[in-house]
Design a protein around this motif. Structure first.
Motif, PDB file in Angstrom:
ATOM      1  N   LEU A 163       7.051   7.150  -7.341  1.00  0.00           N
ATOM      2  CA  LEU A 163       6.191   7.100  -6.158  1.00  0.00           C
ATOM      3  C   LEU A 163       5.206   5.955  -6.354  1.00  0.00           C
ATOM      4  O   LEU A 163       4.393   5.981  -7.273  1.00  0.00           O
ATOM      5  CB  LEU A 163       5.438   8.418  -5.965  1.00  0.00           C
ATOM      6  N   TYR A 164       5.306   4.950  -5.477  1.00  0.00           N
ATOM      7  CA  TYR A 164       4.426   3.776  -5.562  1.00  0.00           C
ATOM      8  C   TYR A 164       3.344   3.874  -4.495  1.00  0.00           C
ATOM      9  O   TYR A 164       3.627   4.094  -3.315  1.00  0.00           O
ATOM     10  CB  TYR A 164       5.243   2.506  -5.350  1.00  0.00           C
ATOM     11  N   THR A 165       2.087   3.733  -4.917  1.00  0.00           N
ATOM     12  CA  THR A 165       0.957   3.693  -3.991  1.00  0.00           C
ATOM     13  C   THR A 165      -0.005   2.597  -4.443  1.00  0.00           C
ATOM     14  O   THR A 165       0.029   2.168  -5.602  1.00  0.00           O
ATOM     15  CB  THR A 165       0.206   5.037  -3.952  1.00  0.00           C
ATOM     16  N   ALA A 166      -0.854   2.159  -3.526  1.00  0.00           N
ATOM     17  CA  ALA A 166      -1.802   1.095  -3.875  1.00  0.00           C
ATOM     18  C   ALA A 166      -2.982   1.112  -2.922  1.00  0.00           C
ATOM     19  O   ALA A 166      -2.951   1.721  -1.849  1.00  0.00           O
ATOM     20  CB  ALA A 166      -1.113  -0.267  -3.828  1.00  0.00           C
ATOM     21  N   TRP A 209      -2.844  -0.687  -8.084  1.00  0.00           N
ATOM     22  CA  TRP A 209      -1.644  -0.002  -7.629  1.00  0.00           C
ATOM     23  C   TRP A 209      -1.153   0.926  -8.737  1.00  0.00           C
ATOM     24  O   TRP A 209      -1.509   0.775  -9.906  1.00  0.00           O
ATOM     25  CB  TRP A 209      -0.558  -1.004  -7.248  1.00  0.00           C
ATOM     26  N   ASP A 210      -0.316   1.899  -8.348  1.00  0.00           N
ATOM     27  CA  ASP A 210       0.193   2.884  -9.300  1.00  0.00           C
ATOM     28  C   ASP A 210       1.674   3.155  -9.061  1.00  0.00           C
ATOM     29  O   ASP A 210       2.119   3.257  -7.913  1.00  0.00           O
ATOM     30  CB  ASP A 210      -0.552   4.218  -9.173  1.00  0.00           C
ATOM     31  N   TYR A 211       2.406   3.280 -10.169  1.00  0.00           N
ATOM     32  CA  TYR A 211       3.751   3.850 -10.155  1.00  0.00           C
ATOM     33  C   TYR A 211       3.662   5.188 -10.885  1.00  0.00           C
ATOM     34  O   TYR A 211       3.387   5.230 -12.085  1.00  0.00           O
ATOM     35  CB  TYR A 211       4.751   2.956 -10.892  1.00  0.00           C
ATOM     36  N   PHE A 246       0.795  -1.213   0.000  1.00  0.00           N
ATOM     37  CA  PHE A 246       0.000   0.000   0.000  1.00  0.00           C
ATOM     38  C   PHE A 246       0.838   1.278   0.000  1.00  0.00           C
ATOM     39  O   PHE A 246       0.334   2.336  -0.307  1.00  0.00           O
ATOM     40  CB  PHE A 246      -0.966  -0.012   1.186  1.00  0.00           C
ATOM     41  N   GLY A 247       2.104   1.153   0.355  1.00  0.00           N
ATOM     42  CA  GLY A 247       2.979   2.311   0.259  1.00  0.00           C
ATOM     43  C   GLY A 247       2.592   3.425   1.228  1.00  0.00           C
ATOM     44  O   GLY A 247       1.944   3.174   2.231  1.00  0.00           O
ATOM     45  N   PRO A 248       2.985   4.689   0.911  1.00  0.00           N
ATOM     46  CA  PRO A 248       3.752   5.052  -0.290  1.00  0.00           C
ATOM     47  C   PRO A 248       5.214   4.606  -0.210  1.00  0.00           C
ATOM     48  O   PRO A 248       5.777   4.507   0.874  1.00  0.00           O
ATOM     49  CB  PRO A 248       3.652   6.579  -0.311  1.00  0.00           C
TER      50      PRO A 248
END
Length: 254
Positions: A99-102, A107-109, A77-79
């Motif tokens: 920046l990795y988030t989920a 999820w997104d880079y 789940f990050g970031p």
């Protein structure tokens, strides 16, 4: 061919993953419990030893399960921030600030790119890898006075970053269903399609040194049937050597 993403596939995968993880975690405890049941019939000492072993294994596996869940949650789940430097075949280095988030759904880079050439550093654009793995392998393609970089724009579209090595200016060309279907060449083909569906996908599949890049476009058919919902086309673009603007030149059936 682009594999269409559906929520049901993700749900099935999640269920299988949970069942597999649960089976792996619970198996040692079941085996030690069976050992205890067997030892119970033999003698008191063996019974106590097997009972202690069963309790120990259960506590250990419970701890490992908790550790796995909490660490995965923290990682997933990050970031999470990361700087990656990718040496370029044409020379220089592509510096990627990620920046990795989920969340539970995807999820997104989110990537910010800089190009380092000798002692100079140039901001050249951004990318977003959503629901897919960021491979950290981006490479510029040199075409005349332009550097072309294929990156992801979203889960269902790509974009081409176009950097002028003379003026050091950057443009971004987003390859989206709207971009494709608003073009006069697409309209002249009289292809019956429906925009604004989540299953439409437009991804760049090739960029060459002649400034030509190809896009695989999966679209929702108008008047579709149950077993014939989508159509596919290969869209060919060419970057103008003078102004760096991509132009659609051809549409091919796939």
């Amino acid at each position: 061919m682009i594999l269409l993403k559906t929520d049901i596939v993700g749900v099935i995968f999640l269920i299988i993953y949970i069942l597999f993880t649960f089976t792996v975690m619970i198996t040692p405890s079941i085996l030690t419990f069976l050992l205890y049941k067997f030892a119970k019939k033999k003698n008191k000492v063996l019974k106590i030893i097997s009972l202690c072993f069963f309790i120990g294994v259960t506590i250990f596996m419970s701890y490992q399960s908790y550790k796995l869940i909490t660490e995965d949650e923290k990682e997933s789940f990050g970031p999470k921030y990361e700087t990656v430097e990718i040496p370029q075949k044409i020379g220089g280095v592509l510096i990627c600030e990620s920046l990795y988030t989920a969340d539970f759904h995807s999820w997104d880079y989110n990537i910010s790119y800089c190009y380092k050439e000798n002692d100079s550093l140039y901001q050249i654009g951004t990318a977003r890898y959503s629901g897919e793995k960021w491979k950290k392998d981006e490479q510029f393609v040199k075409y005349g006075n332009w550097l072309l970089l294929k990156v992801s724009n979203s889960s269902d579209s790509d974009k081409l970053i176009i950097f002028n090595i003379i003026t050091k200016e950057t443009n971004e060309f987003i390859v989206s269903p709207e971009t494709i279907e608003s073009n006069i060449i697409w309209k002249s083909e009289n292809i019956r399609s429906q925009l604004n569906y989540s299953s439409t996908i437009s991804k760049i599949i090739d960029v060459n040194t002649n400034g030509v890049f190809k896009v695989e476009y999966v679209y929702r058919k108008e008047g579709r049937t149950l077993f014939d919902k989508h159509g596919e086309r290969e869209i060919v673009y060419k970057v103008d050597a003078k102004n760096g603007i991509p132009r659609m030149v051809e549409i091919k059936k796939m």
